[in-house]
Design a protein around this motif. Structure first.
Motif, PDB file in Angstrom:
ATOM      1  N   CYS B  34       0.846  -1.203   0.000  1.00 55.73           N
ATOM      2  CA  CYS B  34       0.000   0.000   0.000  1.00 55.73           C
ATOM      3  C   CYS B  34       0.875   1.245   0.000  1.00 55.73           C
ATOM      4  N   SER B  35       1.971   1.225   0.782  1.00 58.12           N
ATOM      5  CA  SER B  35       2.783   2.452   0.861  1.00 58.12           C
ATOM      6  C   SER B  35       3.439   2.696  -0.484  1.00 58.12           C
ATOM      7  N   LYS B  36       3.541   1.662  -1.338  1.00 56.66           N
ATOM      8  CA  LYS B  36       4.065   1.909  -2.686  1.00 56.66           C
ATOM      9  C   LYS B  36       2.883   2.096  -3.634  1.00 56.66           C
ATOM     10  N   GLY B  37       1.801   2.655  -3.114  1.00 53.96           N
ATOM     11  CA  GLY B  37       0.584   2.724  -3.917  1.00 53.96           C
ATOM     12  C   GLY B  37       0.667   3.771  -4.996  1.00 53.96           C
ATOM     13  N   LYS B  38      -0.275   3.725  -5.929  1.00 57.65           N
ATOM     14  CA  LYS B  38      -0.316   4.704  -7.006  1.00 57.65           C
ATOM     15  C   LYS B  38      -0.728   6.077  -6.465  1.00 57.65           C
ATOM     16  N   VAL B  39      -0.197   7.124  -7.111  1.00 60.25           N
ATOM     17  CA  VAL B  39      -0.566   8.504  -6.800  1.00 60.25           C
ATOM     18  C   VAL B  39      -1.786   8.869  -7.638  1.00 60.25           C
ATOM     19  N   ASN B  40      -1.765   8.462  -8.916  1.00 61.83           N
ATOM     20  CA  ASN B  40      -2.822   8.791  -9.867  1.00 61.83           C
ATOM     21  C   ASN B  40      -3.739   7.587 -10.058  1.00 61.83           C
ATOM     22  N   LEU B  41      -4.990   7.721  -9.616  1.00 57.85           N
ATOM     23  CA  LEU B  41      -5.897   6.571  -9.716  1.00 57.85           C
ATOM     24  C   LEU B  41      -6.781   6.655 -10.969  1.00 57.85           C
ATOM     25  N   GLN B  43      -6.584   9.717 -13.726  1.00 57.76           N
ATOM     26  CA  GLN B  43      -6.293  10.655 -14.817  1.00 57.76           C
ATOM     27  C   GLN B  43      -5.542   9.964 -15.960  1.00 57.76           C
ATOM     28  N   ARG B  67      -2.161  18.908  -7.814  1.00 56.72           N
ATOM     29  CA  ARG B  67      -1.053  17.983  -7.541  1.00 56.72           C
ATOM     30  C   ARG B  67      -1.540  16.762  -6.759  1.00 56.72           C
ATOM     31  N   CYS B  68      -2.856  16.682  -6.550  1.00 61.86           N
ATOM     32  CA  CYS B  68      -3.397  15.525  -5.811  1.00 61.86           C
ATOM     33  C   CYS B  68      -3.979  14.492  -6.775  1.00 61.86           C
ATOM     34  N   TRP B  69      -4.085  14.889  -8.075  1.00 63.53           N
ATOM     35  CA  TRP B  69      -4.563  13.988  -9.131  1.00 63.53           C
ATOM     36  C   TRP B  69      -6.016  13.559  -8.934  1.00 63.53           C
ATOM     37  N   ARG B  70      -6.780  14.297  -8.109  1.00 59.21           N
ATOM     38  CA  ARG B  70      -8.175  13.919  -7.898  1.00 59.21           C
ATOM     39  C   ARG B  70      -9.125  14.915  -8.552  1.00 59.21           C
TER      40      ARG B  70
END
Lengths: 102, 102
Positions: B34-41, B43, B67-70
């Motif tokens: 999880c800590s290596k999870g994706k930043v962009n889910l 976009q 910068r949060c990609w949401r």
């Protein structure tokens, strides 16, 4: 010997069911919490919200800004998104602000 | 009745140990992944690397970049970081590029 195998026929199915059941349930909940994971793991974690503001006049010809939050030169990009994308299968990249003739 | 309680004294500890053990192990591995999870889910997931480039001359007085990609207006900020930060305990915020007199 007979007693041992009797106990095993009792204990082993219970243990296997407990292991499989627990594993599936915890995978389900961890996936739910993981997809709502943090974007920023390291940058200025003592700050409530990390916002940066730059005046164009100060940028010079070109600036490349990090959007993966893994850069050692944050808020500037240092290419860390490449390793992040490779490790996680993500596809993040930077934001470039430049003069038209740059 | 005696037989039932005998079986329970055998089966219950095994089941409890299996549940606790499995839970701890799967939590450990899910936290690591999880800590290596994706930043962009969401976009442009069909793009290998999402990079944006803007010429200052086209920005006008001010632009706020996500910068949060949401953001639903990605690459521009729409305030989505507020909900993201509340849900995850994160502290991400936008990048502002502006003219000095803006």
């Amino acid at each position: 010997m007979l007693v041992l195998s009797y106990h095993l026929t009792l204990v082993v199915p219970v243990a296997v069911a407990a292991v499989v059941g627990t594993y599936l349930i915890s995978r389900y909940y961890s996936r739910a919490s993981c997809s709502k994971g943090k974007v920023n793991l390291e940058q200025s974690k003592d700050t409530a919200k990390v916002v940066h503001s730059f005046d164009m006049e100060d940028i010079g010809k070109k600036a490349v800004y990090c959007r993966c939050w893994r850069s050692k030169k944050f808020p500037y990009c240092d290419g860390a998104h490449t390793k992040h994308n490779e490790e996680t299968g993500d596809n993040v990249g930077p934001l470039i602000i430049k003069r038209r003739d740059a």
